[in-house]
Design an enzyme around this catalytic site. Structure first.
Site, PDB file in Angstrom:
ATOM      1  N   GLU B  60      13.104  78.450  14.632  1.00 28.61           N
ATOM      2  CA  GLU B  60      13.110  77.327  15.581  1.00 28.61           C
ATOM      3  C   GLU B  60      14.462  77.128  16.244  1.00 28.61           C
ATOM      4  O   GLU B  60      14.545  76.937  17.460  1.00 28.61           O
ATOM      5  CB  GLU B  60      12.682  76.025  14.888  1.00 28.61           C
ATOM      6  N   HIS B 129       4.978  67.118   6.874  1.00 29.30           N
ATOM      7  CA  HIS B 129       4.218  67.451   8.075  1.00 29.30           C
ATOM      8  C   HIS B 129       3.649  66.230   8.790  1.00 29.30           C
ATOM      9  O   HIS B 129       2.742  66.355   9.592  1.00 29.30           O
ATOM     10  CB  HIS B 129       3.048  68.387   7.733  1.00 29.30           C
TER      11      HIS B 129
END
Lengths: 359, 327
Positions: B60, B129
């Site tokens: 990322e 998450h």
């Protein structure tokens, strides 16, 4: 020439050994005429001496409070900036760290704009918004001046991606210190550059210390160029005090990037003659005076000067003339910066966002 | 008017903008061959090829930085985070590079790029998450932060985000991708920074954004059965925030409840309340209340997750409280 590995690169026409621990023999290009050689060597000397004299005065201006914030000097490493940048085309790109004065000058940033930036004045290269660590010049393809160790390395990969996307043959050079290689950003960027064959030249300026931590205390391997193996990337170790060695390695790497879109990792061994920043004593607690003195004997400017004298390309009078000219330019930049206004207060809210779209 | 999903609306926006401008490319994990972890990029690889629809390693920080570099030299990247939770690994590029580049270069380098992906909780995905990041991102000058709640807004705002010459953080929702709504065939672009009054009423203003728009509308439906009429103001963009729209509605209703997915402290709602008290002080008939996630990491167990999330009953309770119907 000591080649430790010479396997041909998979899927690419290799033009150089994948890995070499010393500078290979000079290129096969025809030798330049003495006049051309003299002109080139004078340009190199001028570039390096401008950086040196500029930063000597920078330190002085910092000491008397004209310059604030963090300020990291490049003195001792000038053969790296000059050696690499002298091989670039005007449409190539450069990105670097917060130790950026030398590379900016080597790329041709006006000393006036640089000194005014250090002074925090409106005529600075980024209008007084960046200071020492954030020098940028779009017209020169000089993409900063970045303050977070390693943060700019993925950005370099992005510039390489864009060059390839557009089908161009430019090159991006990414300068970094040796301490950045222990950062995830380095690994992520070099992996993508190797995976996608981006036209990037990653230049590690190994000046031995990440702030005060010696490379042996920070990196699991000390021959940092070997990390290029992880990314299937051609790699070399280069003597960073010898501007010709740097130029030769840069020339090979840049040609590889330009013609084959192949990234290269260069570890350039150099030494910083000053402290990490202005708050760090020159030898400090982490290195000895003896060590510093041993490296001072290989001052890159003195080495080039001796070489030119041996070649009959530089007399003492030539040197004095050049040095005086440069000192006058640097003094001129200080005068310019002193006379440049502070940014107007309206500038505070300028350049946060643009109000344009692609419509 | 055609009724399509939020996912299809985003897909249309990406396709149209990539057709319109060949500097636009999509990059991220699983966006190409896999067709998107949530299928938002379905079909784009086939139409635009691997140069413009780029699968990345799981990296990322790296590919966010690639986007920044490409934007610096004139491309218009759309960087997809599989979810915004993973963008934390890349936050240096979002905050230190993209957001600050224009300012610290004295106006030389703007950042025409979009960071996008699903934000906030889905179902039982637990602590790592299930996080809503808009208040974090909205804190940063130099960014725009867009949080669309409907297919119509998702399409029009993503097109605007891609055309914007600034870095835009575009926050979608896993639980929104299958929601449906009317989206016209003809082209439209929604300006960034404009709130939308999704429902009109005169008793209380519900101020919300993103996934909570649906919650607020459902709460308003139920409240209407008791004769309580709600203005439902969808901010759509939390940076810049449409403070005029907030003030206009609150001056009409004199009462407000802010509904958001994130945590309470320094949340988007805290900022809304600040605007309201400064601009509507003399118009308020009750303290402004907030509905938000419980101040805990998201638990896995179904009952605990439900207890942690903002929802319709909590919103209704807050509305009744600002109307002094319940104490």
């Amino acid at each position: 020439m000591t080649t430790t590995k010479s396997t041909r690169r998979r899927g690419a026409a290799a033009t150089a050994p994948a890995e070499s621990a010393a500078t290979p023999a000079a290129s096969t290009a025809p030798a330049p005429s003495p006049a051309d050689r003299r002109a080139l060597h004078r340009e190199l000397l001028y570039s390096m001496l401008l950086q040196r004299r500029f930063e000597e005065r920078t330190a002085e201006m910092y000491a008397i409070g004209r310059i604030g914030g963090f300020c990291h000097l490049y003195i001792g490493q000038e053969a790296v900036s000059t050696g690499i940048i002298s091989q670039l085309r005007p449409d190539d790109y450069i990105i670097t760290t917060y130790r950026d004065h030398g590379q900016a000058l080597a790329r041709g940033m006006a000393p006036n704009a640089l000194m005014a930036e250090l002074f925090g004045r409106i005529d600075g290269c980024v209008r007084g918004k960046g200071g020492s660590m954030h020098l940028f010049d779009k017209a020169l393809g000089f993409l900063g001046g970045h303050g977070i160790v390693g943060g700019h390395i993925p950005i370099a990969a992005g510039v390489g991606f864009a060059i390839k996307y557009r089908g161009g043959d430019q090159v991006i050079v990414c300068f970094m210190g040796e301490a950045a290689v222990n950062n995830g950003a380095f690994h992520e960027a070099l992996n993508m550059a190797g995976l996608w064959k981006l036209p990037c030249l990653f230049v590690i300026e190994n000046n031995r210390y990440g702030m005060g931590t010696a490379v042996e205390r920070a990196s699991a391997i000390n021959d940092i160029y070997k990390r290029g193996a992880s990314y299937d990337m051609p790699r070399e170790m280069v003597d960073g005090q010898d501007v010709f060695a740097v130029r030769d390695a840069a020339g090979r790497a840049i040609a590889r990037a330009r013609t084959e879109s192949m990234p290269t990792l260069l570890e350039i061994r150099t030494y910083r003659f000053m402290g990490h920043s202005m708050s760090d004593a020159v030898s400090g607690t982490y290195r000895t005076k003896e060590e510093l003195e041993s490296y001072l004997k290989r001052d890159p400017i003195a080495l080039l000067k001796s070489r030119m004298e041996e070649d009959g390309d530089l007399t003492e009078a030539d040197w004095t003339t050049m040095d005086d000219e440069i000192k006058a330019i640097v003094q001129g930049s200080i005068d310019f910066a002193e006379n440049s206004p502070e940014p107007p207060i309206e500038a505070l809210f300028e350049d946060v966002l643009v109000d344009t779209t692609s419509d | 008017m055609p009724v399509i999903t939020y996912r299809e609306a985003l897909n249309q926006a990406l396709r149209e903008e990539m057709q319109r401008d060949d500097r636009v490319f999509l990059m991220g994990e699983e966006v190409a061959v896999y067709q998107g972890a949530y299928k938002v990029s379905k079909g784009l690889l086939q139409e635009f090829g691997e140069q413009r629809v780029v699968d990345t390693p799981i990296t990322e920080l790296g590919f966010a930085g690639v986007g920044v570099g490409a934007a610096m030299v004139g491309l218009r990247p759309v960087i997809e985070f599989m979810t915004w939770n993973f963008a934390l690994l890349a936050i240096d590029q979002v905050v230190n590079a993209a957001a600050k580049m224009l300012y610290m270069t004295g106006g030389q380098f703007n950042m025409p790029m979009v960071f996008r992906g699903p934000n906030g909780a889905a179902l039982q995905l637990a602590a790592q998450h299930s996080q809503a990041w808009e208040s974090w991102l909205a804190h940063i000058p130099g960014l725009k932060v867009v949080v669309p709640g409907t297919p119509y807004d998702a399409k029009g705002l993503l097109k605007a985000a891609i055309r914007d010459d600034n870095p835009v953080c575009f926050l979608e929702g896993e639980m929104l991708y299958n929601t449906k709504g009317e989206v016209p065939d003809e082209e439209y672009v929604i300006p960034i920074g404009k709130a939308d009054l999704k429902r009109e009423g005169d008793h209380v203003t519900l101020i919300t954004h993103g996934k909570m728009v649906l919650v607020a509308l459902q709460a308003a439906d139920q409240l209407a059965k008791d004769g309580i009429r709600c203005d439902v103001l969808d901010l759509r963009t939390v940076r810049p925030m449409d403070v005029d729209a907030i003030a206009e509605s609150v001056r009409k209703t004199n009462r407000a409840v802010v509904v958001e997915e994130g945590w309470e402290l320094c949340g988007v709602g805290a900022q809304v309340v600040d605007y309201v008290q400064r601009t509507c002080f003399d118009h308020l008939d009750a303290p402004v209340l907030r509905v938000h996630q419980a101040d805990v990491p998201m638990p896995y167990a179904k009952n605990l997750e439900k207890a942690a999330k903002p929802d319709v009953p909590k919103t209704i309770a807050a509305v009744r409280q600002v109307l002094y119907l319940d104490r």
